[in-house]
Design a protein around this motif. Structure first.
Motif, PDB file in Angstrom:
ATOM      1  N   GLY A  91     -43.799  14.638 -24.523  1.00  0.00           N
ATOM      2  CA  GLY A  91     -43.840  13.555 -25.191  1.00  0.00           C
ATOM      3  C   GLY A  91     -43.758  12.354 -24.177  1.00  0.00           C
ATOM      4  O   GLY A  91     -43.315  12.326 -23.215  1.00  0.00           O
ATOM      5  N   PHE A  92     -43.919  11.191 -24.965  1.00  0.00           N
ATOM      6  CA  PHE A  92     -43.990   9.661 -24.419  1.00  0.00           C
ATOM      7  C   PHE A  92     -43.005   8.922 -25.230  1.00  0.00           C
ATOM      8  O   PHE A  92     -42.795   9.142 -26.150  1.00  0.00           O
ATOM      9  N   ASP A  93     -42.155   8.240 -24.518  1.00  0.00           N
ATOM     10  CA  ASP A  93     -41.332   7.095 -25.019  1.00  0.00           C
ATOM     11  C   ASP A  93     -41.615   5.934 -24.408  1.00  0.00           C
ATOM     12  O   ASP A  93     -41.648   5.869 -23.166  1.00  0.00           O
ATOM     13  N   ILE A  94     -42.127   5.016 -25.257  1.00  0.00           N
ATOM     14  CA  ILE A  94     -42.685   3.945 -24.606  1.00  0.00           C
ATOM     15  C   ILE A  94     -42.058   2.479 -25.344  1.00  0.00           C
ATOM     16  O   ILE A  94     -41.769   2.282 -26.511  1.00  0.00           O
ATOM     17  N   GLY A  95     -41.535   1.356 -24.500  1.00  0.00           N
ATOM     18  CA  GLY A  95     -41.254   0.100 -25.091  1.00  0.00           C
ATOM     19  C   GLY A  95     -42.032  -0.689 -25.350  1.00  0.00           C
ATOM     20  O   GLY A  95     -43.208  -0.610 -25.150  1.00  0.00           O
ATOM     21  N   THR A  96     -41.521  -1.934 -26.121  1.00  0.00           N
ATOM     22  CA  THR A  96     -42.211  -2.866 -26.714  1.00  0.00           C
ATOM     23  C   THR A  96     -42.174  -4.023 -25.889  1.00  0.00           C
ATOM     24  O   THR A  96     -42.877  -5.216 -26.314  1.00  0.00           O
ATOM     25  N   ASP A  97     -41.352  -4.154 -24.794  1.00  0.00           N
ATOM     26  CA  ASP A  97     -41.056  -5.428 -24.088  1.00  0.00           C
ATOM     27  C   ASP A  97     -40.711  -6.385 -25.006  1.00  0.00           C
ATOM     28  O   ASP A  97     -40.726  -7.674 -24.750  1.00  0.00           O
ATOM     29  N   ILE A  98     -39.963  -5.991 -26.237  1.00  0.00           N
ATOM     30  CA  ILE A  98     -39.157  -7.166 -26.734  1.00  0.00           C
ATOM     31  C   ILE A  98     -37.773  -6.956 -26.697  1.00  0.00           C
ATOM     32  O   ILE A  98     -37.165  -5.806 -26.900  1.00  0.00           O
ATOM     33  N   HIS A  99     -37.154  -7.861 -26.282  1.00  0.00           N
ATOM     34  CA  HIS A  99     -35.494  -7.662 -26.078  1.00  0.00           C
ATOM     35  C   HIS A  99     -34.738  -8.770 -26.861  1.00  0.00           C
ATOM     36  O   HIS A  99     -35.134  -9.992 -26.827  1.00  0.00           O
ATOM     37  N   TRP A 100     -33.518  -8.462 -27.061  1.00  0.00           N
ATOM     38  CA  TRP A 100     -32.569  -9.479 -27.704  1.00  0.00           C
ATOM     39  C   TRP A 100     -31.053  -8.821 -27.349  1.00  0.00           C
ATOM     40  O   TRP A 100     -31.050  -7.788 -26.743  1.00  0.00           O
ATOM     41  N   ARG A 101     -30.214  -9.809 -27.507  1.00  0.00           N
ATOM     42  CA  ARG A 101     -28.844  -9.611 -26.950  1.00  0.00           C
ATOM     43  C   ARG A 101     -27.888  -9.440 -28.335  1.00  0.00           C
ATOM     44  O   ARG A 101     -28.085 -10.233 -29.054  1.00  0.00           O
ATOM     45  N   TRP A 102     -27.249  -8.207 -28.448  1.00  0.00           N
ATOM     46  CA  TRP A 102     -26.086  -8.138 -29.442  1.00  0.00           C
ATOM     47  C   TRP A 102     -24.933  -8.264 -28.690  1.00  0.00           C
ATOM     48  O   TRP A 102     -24.100  -7.409 -28.367  1.00  0.00           O
ATOM     49  N   ASP A 103     -24.282  -9.370 -29.014  1.00  0.00           N
ATOM     50  CA  ASP A 103     -22.844  -9.811 -28.307  1.00  0.00           C
ATOM     51  C   ASP A 103     -21.948  -9.097 -28.733  1.00  0.00           C
ATOM     52  O   ASP A 103     -20.816  -8.580 -28.398  1.00  0.00           O
ATOM     53  N   TRP A 104     -21.667  -8.601 -30.274  1.00  0.00           N
ATOM     54  CA  TRP A 104     -20.756  -8.131 -30.907  1.00  0.00           C
ATOM     55  C   TRP A 104     -20.499  -6.749 -30.416  1.00  0.00           C
ATOM     56  O   TRP A 104     -19.703  -5.849 -30.468  1.00  0.00           O
ATOM     57  N   LEU A 105     -21.914  -6.130 -29.839  1.00  0.00           N
ATOM     58  CA  LEU A 105     -21.572  -4.862 -29.456  1.00  0.00           C
ATOM     59  C   LEU A 105     -21.591  -4.889 -27.592  1.00  0.00           C
ATOM     60  O   LEU A 105     -21.718  -3.869 -27.152  1.00  0.00           O
ATOM     61  N   GLY A 106     -22.279  -6.060 -27.135  1.00  0.00           N
ATOM     62  CA  GLY A 106     -22.085  -6.230 -25.760  1.00  0.00           C
ATOM     63  C   GLY A 106     -23.303  -5.520 -24.968  1.00  0.00           C
ATOM     64  O   GLY A 106     -23.142  -4.904 -23.728  1.00  0.00           O
ATOM     65  N   VAL A 107     -24.458  -5.301 -25.741  1.00  0.00           N
ATOM     66  CA  VAL A 107     -25.539  -4.525 -25.304  1.00  0.00           C
ATOM     67  C   VAL A 107     -27.032  -5.490 -25.215  1.00  0.00           C
ATOM     68  O   VAL A 107     -27.064  -6.435 -26.243  1.00  0.00           O
ATOM     69  N   ASP A 108     -27.760  -5.089 -24.587  1.00  0.00           N
ATOM     70  CA  ASP A 108     -29.173  -5.613 -24.760  1.00  0.00           C
ATOM     71  C   ASP A 108     -29.783  -4.461 -25.489  1.00  0.00           C
ATOM     72  O   ASP A 108     -29.769  -3.348 -25.337  1.00  0.00           O
ATOM     73  N   VAL A 109     -30.802  -4.839 -26.599  1.00  0.00           N
ATOM     74  CA  VAL A 109     -31.553  -3.797 -27.260  1.00  0.00           C
ATOM     75  C   VAL A 109     -32.978  -4.235 -27.067  1.00  0.00           C
ATOM     76  O   VAL A 109     -33.631  -5.432 -26.901  1.00  0.00           O
ATOM     77  N   GLU A 110     -33.579  -3.019 -26.929  1.00  0.00           N
ATOM     78  CA  GLU A 110     -35.248  -2.949 -26.888  1.00  0.00           C
ATOM     79  C   GLU A 110     -35.803  -1.943 -27.994  1.00  0.00           C
ATOM     80  O   GLU A 110     -35.341  -1.103 -27.958  1.00  0.00           O
ATOM     81  N   PRO A 111     -36.677  -2.289 -28.910  1.00  0.00           N
ATOM     82  CA  PRO A 111     -37.376  -1.348 -29.797  1.00  0.00           C
ATOM     83  C   PRO A 111     -38.187  -0.588 -28.793  1.00  0.00           C
ATOM     84  O   PRO A 111     -38.903  -0.888 -28.192  1.00  0.00           O
ATOM     85  N   ARG A 112     -38.430   0.653 -29.146  1.00  0.00           N
ATOM     86  CA  ARG A 112     -39.019   1.759 -28.393  1.00  0.00           C
ATOM     87  C   ARG A 112     -39.874   2.661 -29.430  1.00  0.00           C
ATOM     88  O   ARG A 112     -39.284   2.846 -30.728  1.00  0.00           O
ATOM     89  N   VAL A 113     -40.921   3.340 -29.033  1.00  0.00           N
ATOM     90  CA  VAL A 113     -41.577   4.250 -29.914  1.00  0.00           C
ATOM     91  C   VAL A 113     -41.988   5.372 -29.324  1.00  0.00           C
ATOM     92  O   VAL A 113     -42.047   5.425 -27.823  1.00  0.00           O
ATOM     93  N   PHE A 114     -41.998   6.399 -29.807  1.00  0.00           N
ATOM     94  CA  PHE A 114     -42.232   8.070 -29.086  1.00  0.00           C
ATOM     95  C   PHE A 114     -42.997   8.929 -29.716  1.00  0.00           C
ATOM     96  O   PHE A 114     -43.076   8.882 -30.829  1.00  0.00           O
ATOM     97  N   ALA A 115     -43.681   9.553 -29.235  1.00  0.00           N
ATOM     98  CA  ALA A 115     -44.241  10.793 -29.753  1.00  0.00           C
ATOM     99  C   ALA A 115     -44.087  12.212 -28.953  1.00  0.00           C
ATOM    100  O   ALA A 115     -44.190  11.972 -27.985  1.00  0.00           O
ATOM    101  N   VAL A 116     -44.172  13.163 -29.683  1.00  0.00           N
ATOM    102  CA  VAL A 116     -43.795  14.404 -28.895  1.00  0.00           C
ATOM    103  C   VAL A 116     -44.168  15.647 -29.422  1.00  0.00           C
ATOM    104  O   VAL A 116     -44.039  15.685 -30.931  1.00  0.00           O
TER     105      VAL A 116
END
Length: 272
Positions: free
Chosen positions: A180-205
């Motif tokens: 299968g493939f896991d593919i990013g969306t190149d949409i990023h934002w920061r969740w300061d309360w968790l201290g992480v950067d976030v990107e939505p990704r889609v997959f099919a397997v």
């Protein structure tokens, strides 16, 4: 939601069966550490399996790593997630599974990683007193592809798992290949309360089972599955959230279907 020959999965459990059967089915806990955790409901009864995929890094350099995997799975009968705020650990613990093992990873190229693991474990139904021995192993290939800014990953895995009851009366194995493939969306934002950067990704397997996989369902007869297809979406975190040793680096939802079985998954790790 109740679907014909379907399961609603709270985390990612694929094998579930009723806790009250004439002949005990071991699959719902013997394979839990490989197929995830989950919740199902049937005839007014709840069964919850909680999988804790704990691991500890033993050694690492620029290209290779060796990890000790120590996953633990607990099964609770007649227990609901909203009981947790009451402050009491559920008393109806039904199953316990522990499958320690090692996982080796190596970077064979800048865009390719090879993985291999082997586990040897133990499971017990605390209600019936039955014990099972569990073994599992597999190899994987992960290839990073280039497509705009989506950073696709092509994943291929070959693996097997099996169990045998201590009295020798029951045994079951399955082996499969998945791709299968896991593919990013190149949409990023920061969740300061968790201290992480976030990107939505889609997959099919896709999954192909060499020996037909038996899905034990509480809604009807067991179903033999030779193949299945899964599609979904996740939020990818730049580092594990909550506790690093729990490996919660994804959060998402997917649906898997094939040969008359439909499974919904809520995902807490790399989905493929």
């Amino acid at each position: 939601m109740v679907l014909n020959k379907s399961l609603f999965i709270c985390l990612s459990l694929l094998f579930l069966s009723s806790s009250i059967q004439a002949e005990e089915d071991f699959t719902h806990y013997a394979f839990a550490n490989y197929l995830g955790s989950g919740l199902y409901r049937t005839s007014g009864q709840n069964t919850t399996v909680v999988n804790m995929p704990m691991s500890f890094e033993l050694w690492q350099d620029d290209t290779d790593s060796l990890t000790l995997r120590t996953p633990v799975s607990l099964g609770f009968f007649n227990f609901k997630w909203d009981d947790l705020p009451e402050g009491e650990f559920p008393s109806s613990v039904g199953t316990f599974t522990f499958t320690p093992g090692v996982e080796y990873r190596t970077r064979t190229a800048e865009d390719h990683e090879f993985q291999a693991y082997f586990d040897l474990g133990y499971g017990k139904n605390l209600n019936s007193g039955d014990h099972v021995a569990i073994v599992s192993g597999g190899v994987s290939s992960l290839l990073d592809l280039e497509y705009k800014q989506s950073a696709p990953v092509w994943v291929n895995r070959l693996y097997f798992a099996g169990y045998q009851s201590f009295d020798g009366s029951q045994a079951e194995t399955y082996s499969a290949i998945q791709s299968g493939f896991d593919i990013g969306t190149d949409i990023h934002w920061r969740w300061d309360w968790l201290g992480v950067d976030v990107e939505p990704r889609v997959f099919a397997v896709g999954y192909w089972y060499f020996d037909k996989l038996r899905f034990a369902t509480p809604f009807g007869d067991d179903v033999l599955v030779s193949h299945s297809l899964e599609v979904g979406a996740t939020l990818a975190f730049s580092k594990p959230i909550l506790w690093e040793w729990m490996g919660v680096d994804r959060l998402g939802l997917s649906v898997r279907a094939g040969d008359g079985v439909q499974v919904w998954r809520l995902i807490f790790e790399f989905p493929i």
